[in-house]
Motif scaffolding. Structure first.
Motif, PDB file in Angstrom:
ATOM      1  N   THR A  61       0.832  -1.196   0.000  1.00  0.00           N
ATOM      2  CA  THR A  61       0.000   0.000   0.000  1.00  0.00           C
ATOM      3  C   THR A  61       0.869   1.249   0.000  1.00  0.00           C
ATOM      4  O   THR A  61       2.007   1.219   0.464  1.00  0.00           O
ATOM      5  CB  THR A  61      -0.932   0.020   1.233  1.00  0.00           C
ATOM      6  OG1 THR A  61      -1.672   1.250   1.264  1.00  0.00           O
ATOM      7  CG2 THR A  61      -0.138  -0.097   2.526  1.00  0.00           C
ATOM      8  N   SER A  63      -0.354   3.969   1.487  1.00  0.00           N
ATOM      9  CA  SER A  63      -0.957   4.741   2.579  1.00  0.00           C
ATOM     10  C   SER A  63      -0.260   4.459   3.901  1.00  0.00           C
ATOM     11  O   SER A  63      -0.188   3.306   4.348  1.00  0.00           O
ATOM     12  CB  SER A  63      -2.443   4.410   2.715  1.00  0.00           C
ATOM     13  OG  SER A  63      -2.983   5.039   3.868  1.00  0.00           O
ATOM     14  N   TYR A  65      -1.476   5.278   6.583  1.00  0.00           N
ATOM     15  CA  TYR A  65      -2.557   5.148   7.566  1.00  0.00           C
ATOM     16  C   TYR A  65      -3.345   3.860   7.387  1.00  0.00           C
ATOM     17  O   TYR A  65      -4.392   3.681   7.999  1.00  0.00           O
ATOM     18  CB  TYR A  65      -3.499   6.354   7.457  1.00  0.00           C
ATOM     19  CG  TYR A  65      -2.780   7.668   7.625  1.00  0.00           C
ATOM     20  CD1 TYR A  65      -2.397   8.109   8.891  1.00  0.00           C
ATOM     21  CD2 TYR A  65      -2.449   8.453   6.523  1.00  0.00           C
ATOM     22  CE1 TYR A  65      -1.707   9.303   9.049  1.00  0.00           C
ATOM     23  CE2 TYR A  65      -1.761   9.650   6.671  1.00  0.00           C
ATOM     24  CZ  TYR A  65      -1.402  10.071   7.939  1.00  0.00           C
ATOM     25  OH  TYR A  65      -0.722  11.247   8.088  1.00  0.00           O
ATOM     26  N   ALA A  66      -2.834   2.959   6.544  1.00  0.00           N
ATOM     27  CA  ALA A  66      -3.509   1.675   6.351  1.00  0.00           C
ATOM     28  C   ALA A  66      -3.474   0.857   7.641  1.00  0.00           C
ATOM     29  O   ALA A  66      -2.581   1.028   8.485  1.00  0.00           O
ATOM     30  CB  ALA A  66      -2.839   0.908   5.215  1.00  0.00           C
TER      31      ALA A  66
END
Length: 308
Positions: A61, A63, A65-66
């Motif tokens: 990912t 992100s 913040y995953a």
């Protein structure tokens, strides 16, 4: 990414870190340049201009913040350092003090931690908090176009930002030139030949390879005993390198080297690299592109142009 280099990285990691990276391998192995572990932080995979993370189930990912990102614990960091040193940190102490360890496949592992100082010198690095695995590549033929644009006996400085392919290019350059000239390669960090325990991982053709030697000592040995026409060296940029260039010029030996720089202005703005240019050791200053293919040439200056 060189699959051999990636194998060498993953096999040094504890299973909880290795298994998710293995699962996601097909999604990142052809594009990333570094894998970075930090204590109590997500595992990071760096492309040239992008940053990826990985979940503990092996999902890639972009992100931060995953959910369930793979985090490196302090214990896993200690385990990884021990594996990098083959469970003998003492045997790698000089490399650790220099801020890196070289393992199989030409992989250089940069490290950060708490320096232990003795009379102004670093004698140890404790509490290692970051390990940066730089992926080595071997791209045969990538220097062919450059060879056709310069006279190697006049000297060349290959410049670029980290990840632009300087080491990859100069490795292939040394290999190709060794079939036409007497070439000595000063492989202080073991990245050019991917040398590990005396065995080369990448071919440097007919180069005489000085692996692990300090550059100055290696150059002196080469000039005295191997009669090189060209010396090839990775990563120059301190005062001893200026002296080394002057010495090689007095001996009639051409130098081909690399240095970190994004532009001619950047190169001249720094005192040491400016001095290196002013020695006259480099007829050509080559800048690599910051994007696209590894080792792609952006611009070549001849010194009469560079001084304008």
């Amino acid at each position: 990414m060189d699959k051999k280099s990636l194998d060498c990285i993953l096999e040094r990691l504890p299973d909880r870190l290795r298994i998710p990276l293995e699962r996601a391998r097909s999604a990142y192995e052809d594009k990333i340049t570094e894998i970075v572990l930090r204590v109590d932080a997500p595992v990071c995979l760096y492309e040239r201009k992008r940053l990826y993370f990985i979940t503990d189930s092996g999902y890639l990912t972009d992100s931060a913040y995953a959910d369930h990102l793979l985090i490196t614990s302090s214990k896993e960091m200690e385990q990884t350092v021990l594996r990098l040193c083959d469970y003998s940190i003492y045997a790698f102490q000089n490399e650790i003090n220099s801020g890196f360890i070289t393992i199989e496949g030409g992989v250089r592992v940069g490290l950060c931690g708490k320096a232990v100082m003795t009379q102004g010198d670093i004698t140890n690095i404790r509490d290692i908090s970051t390990l940066s695995f730089r992926v080595a590549r071997d791209v045969s033929g990538c220097a062919t176009s450059l060879i056709g644009k310069l006279d190697p006996l006049k000297g060349a400085l290959i410049c670029g930002i980290p990840g632009s392919g300087k080491t990859t290019l100069i490795r292939d350059l040394a290999r190709q030139l060794s079939y036409r000239y007497r070439v000595s390669a000063l492989d202080e960090r073991g990245e050019l030949s991917a040398s590990y325990r005396g065995k080369a991982g990448y071919s440097l053709g007919l180069c005489d390879v000085y692996s692990g030697y300090p550059k100055g000592i290696a150059a002196n040995c080469a000039i005295r005993s191997m009669a090189p026409e060209i010396i090839v060296c990775d990563e120059m940029g301190d005062q001893t390198d200026v002296d080394l260039l002057l010495y090689s010029m007095r001996c009639g030996v051409a130098f081909i080297a690399t240095s970190h720089a994004s532009s001619m202005q950047d190169l001249r703005r720094r005192e040491i690299t400016s001095k290196m240019i002013n020695t006259g050791a480099f007829r050509y200053i080559v800048f690599l592109s910051s994007g696209g293919d590894v080792g792609k040439i952006d611009k070549i200056y001849e010194m009469c142009d560079a001084r304008d």
